[in-house]
Design a protein around this motif. Structure first.
Motif, PDB file in Angstrom:
ATOM      1  N   TRP A 202      43.890  49.872  38.573  1.00  0.00           N
ATOM      2  CA  TRP A 202      43.484  48.461  38.559  1.00  0.00           C
ATOM      3  C   TRP A 202      42.724  48.188  37.267  1.00  0.00           C
ATOM      4  O   TRP A 202      41.648  48.739  37.033  1.00  0.00           O
ATOM      5  CB  TRP A 202      42.615  48.130  39.762  1.00  0.00           C
ATOM      6  CG  TRP A 202      43.388  48.034  41.031  1.00  0.00           C
ATOM      7  CD1 TRP A 202      43.782  49.064  41.841  1.00  0.00           C
ATOM      8  CD2 TRP A 202      43.884  46.847  41.627  1.00  0.00           C
ATOM      9  NE1 TRP A 202      44.497  48.581  42.902  1.00  0.00           N
ATOM     10  CE2 TRP A 202      44.569  47.214  42.805  1.00  0.00           C
ATOM     11  CE3 TRP A 202      43.816  45.497  41.287  1.00  0.00           C
ATOM     12  CZ2 TRP A 202      45.181  46.290  43.629  1.00  0.00           C
ATOM     13  CZ3 TRP A 202      44.421  44.575  42.117  1.00  0.00           C
ATOM     14  CH2 TRP A 202      45.099  44.982  43.273  1.00  0.00           C
TER      15      TRP A 202
ATOM     16  N   ARG B  34      43.209  41.308  39.423  1.00  0.00           N
ATOM     17  CA  ARG B  34      44.558  40.793  39.640  1.00  0.00           C
ATOM     18  C   ARG B  34      45.676  41.686  39.110  1.00  0.00           C
ATOM     19  O   ARG B  34      46.840  41.443  39.414  1.00  0.00           O
ATOM     20  CB  ARG B  34      44.684  39.426  38.974  1.00  0.00           C
ATOM     21  CG  ARG B  34      43.785  38.393  39.587  1.00  0.00           C
ATOM     22  CD  ARG B  34      43.909  37.063  38.907  1.00  0.00           C
ATOM     23  NE  ARG B  34      45.307  36.651  38.839  1.00  0.00           N
ATOM     24  CZ  ARG B  34      45.755  35.716  38.037  1.00  0.00           C
ATOM     25  NH1 ARG B  34      44.932  35.101  37.228  1.00  0.00           N
ATOM     26  NH2 ARG B  34      47.028  35.384  38.036  1.00  0.00           N
ATOM     27  N   HIS B  35      45.351  42.669  38.308  1.00  0.00           N
ATOM     28  CA  HIS B  35      46.396  43.424  37.628  1.00  0.00           C
ATOM     29  C   HIS B  35      46.256  44.932  37.830  1.00  0.00           C
ATOM     30  O   HIS B  35      45.161  45.480  37.735  1.00  0.00           O
ATOM     31  CB  HIS B  35      46.378  43.126  36.130  1.00  0.00           C
ATOM     32  CG  HIS B  35      46.582  41.680  35.833  1.00  0.00           C
ATOM     33  ND1 HIS B  35      45.569  40.843  35.418  1.00  0.00           N
ATOM     34  CD2 HIS B  35      47.690  40.911  35.920  1.00  0.00           C
ATOM     35  CE1 HIS B  35      46.047  39.624  35.258  1.00  0.00           C
ATOM     36  NE2 HIS B  35      47.327  39.637  35.556  1.00  0.00           N
TER      37      HIS B  35
ATOM     38  N   ALA C 214      48.175  48.550  36.485  1.00  0.00           N
ATOM     39  CA  ALA C 214      49.103  49.184  35.547  1.00  0.00           C
ATOM     40  C   ALA C 214      49.298  50.633  35.976  1.00  0.00           C
ATOM     41  O   ALA C 214      48.591  51.136  36.838  1.00  0.00           O
ATOM     42  CB  ALA C 214      48.553  49.109  34.127  1.00  0.00           C
TER      43      ALA C 214
ATOM     44  N   PRO D 262      49.187  45.831  31.684  1.00  0.00           N
ATOM     45  CA  PRO D 262      48.528  45.287  32.880  1.00  0.00           C
ATOM     46  C   PRO D 262      48.767  43.782  33.029  1.00  0.00           C
ATOM     47  O   PRO D 262      47.870  42.970  32.887  1.00  0.00           O
ATOM     48  CB  PRO D 262      47.064  45.614  32.636  1.00  0.00           C
ATOM     49  CG  PRO D 262      46.922  45.709  31.157  1.00  0.00           C
ATOM     50  CD  PRO D 262      48.230  46.197  30.636  1.00  0.00           C
ATOM     51  N   GLU D 263      50.026  43.427  33.334  1.00  0.00           N
ATOM     52  CA  GLU D 263      50.389  42.027  33.492  1.00  0.00           C
ATOM     53  C   GLU D 263      50.757  41.693  34.931  1.00  0.00           C
ATOM     54  O   GLU D 263      50.795  40.537  35.300  1.00  0.00           O
ATOM     55  CB  GLU D 263      51.581  41.707  32.587  1.00  0.00           C
ATOM     56  CG  GLU D 263      51.283  41.917  31.121  1.00  0.00           C
ATOM     57  CD  GLU D 263      52.540  41.877  30.265  1.00  0.00           C
ATOM     58  OE1 GLU D 263      53.646  41.973  30.831  1.00  0.00           O
ATOM     59  OE2 GLU D 263      52.402  41.760  29.042  1.00  0.00           O
ATOM     60  N   PHE D 264      51.092  42.717  35.714  1.00  0.00           N
ATOM     61  CA  PHE D 264      51.539  42.523  37.085  1.00  0.00           C
ATOM     62  C   PHE D 264      50.788  43.496  37.978  1.00  0.00           C
ATOM     63  O   PHE D 264      49.723  43.977  37.611  1.00  0.00           O
ATOM     64  CB  PHE D 264      53.055  42.762  37.179  1.00  0.00           C
ATOM     65  CG  PHE D 264      53.852  41.846  36.301  1.00  0.00           C
ATOM     66  CD1 PHE D 264      54.205  40.585  36.733  1.00  0.00           C
ATOM     67  CD2 PHE D 264      54.253  42.248  35.032  1.00  0.00           C
ATOM     68  CE1 PHE D 264      54.934  39.734  35.918  1.00  0.00           C
ATOM     69  CE2 PHE D 264      54.982  41.411  34.212  1.00  0.00           C
ATOM     70  CZ  PHE D 264      55.326  40.144  34.659  1.00  0.00           C
ATOM     71  N   ARG D 265      51.352  43.783  39.116  1.00  0.00           N
ATOM     72  CA  ARG D 265      50.801  44.800  40.008  1.00  0.00           C
ATOM     73  C   ARG D 265      51.800  45.948  40.093  1.00  0.00           C
ATOM     74  O   ARG D 265      52.585  46.051  41.021  1.00  0.00           O
ATOM     75  CB  ARG D 265      50.504  44.213  41.381  1.00  0.00           C
ATOM     76  CG  ARG D 265      49.312  43.295  41.348  1.00  0.00           C
ATOM     77  CD  ARG D 265      48.803  42.958  42.707  1.00  0.00           C
ATOM     78  NE  ARG D 265      47.613  42.135  42.571  1.00  0.00           N
ATOM     79  CZ  ARG D 265      46.972  41.602  43.562  1.00  0.00           C
ATOM     80  NH1 ARG D 265      47.389  41.792  44.796  1.00  0.00           N
ATOM     81  NH2 ARG D 265      45.899  40.876  43.362  1.00  0.00           N
TER      82      ARG D 265
END
Length: 185
Positions: free
Chosen positions: A114, A118-119, A121, A138-141
């Protein structure tokens, strides 16, 4: 045949994993009231004197006597069952690492990390070099790293990532780290 490991009157055991010899076993025990790593081998058991907190995930290395642990303190740890050393690999300020995976040769550890609330990686840790780097942005989950089980020693390390469909949509199904990677990616 069923075989019991451990004392059934002393506590509970969770997250049991076979070690690389296929005979020895490692598990989390709460017999003392605190969670501890317990190793079962040669007809007996021994407890590691590590402060591991509340363990959420544990994976035994496919080669060598090491375990990777993720706990409630958002830490990723590697414990060496032979030397007794416990090493902090990483710690997130934003969340815990639930997904950890060893490479088939036990030289690499991949884990979800984490980076913010929210992200998430994926990070890759070089066990010998004691360094970790982000291998996804680290743009998504991103979650559930896994290594190609057919990897041969001395060859390339193939890390397969499943990241909520983002890679499939982009036509990328895998991320390859060359065997000469210095982790300065």
């Amino acid at each position: 045949a069923v075989r019991q490991h451990g004392d059934d009157a002393s506590g509970r055991y969770r997250l049991g994993q076979w070690l690389d010899d296929g005979v020895s076993l490692v598990a989390i025990s709460d017999a003392t009231g605190e969670e501890q790593v317990e190793v079962f081998e040669h007809g007996g058991s021994r407890v590691q004197s590590w402060d591991v907190g509340r363990v959420h995930t544990m994976r035994a290395a496919p080669r060598g006597r090491r375990v990777a642990i993720a706990n409630h303190r958002n830490e990723v740890l590697i414990g060496d069952l032979l030397s007794g050393a416990l090493t902090l690999v990483d710690r997130s300020e934003a969340g815990r690492s639930d997904d950890i995976a060893w490479s088939p040769d036990g030289a690499w550890l991949a884990y979800s990390f984490w980076t913010s609330a929210r992200h998430v990686a994926i990070k890759l840790h070089d066990v010998a070099g004691k360094r970790s780097v982000l291998v996804t942005q680290p743009e998504f989950r991103d979650y559930a790293p896994a290594f190609d089980p057919d990897q041969t020693l001395g060859g390339s390390v193939e890390l397969v990532l499943d990241t909520l469909g983002r890679y499939q949509e982009a036509g990328l199904d895998e991320f390859i780290v060359p065997d000469d990677a210095t982790l300065s990616l």
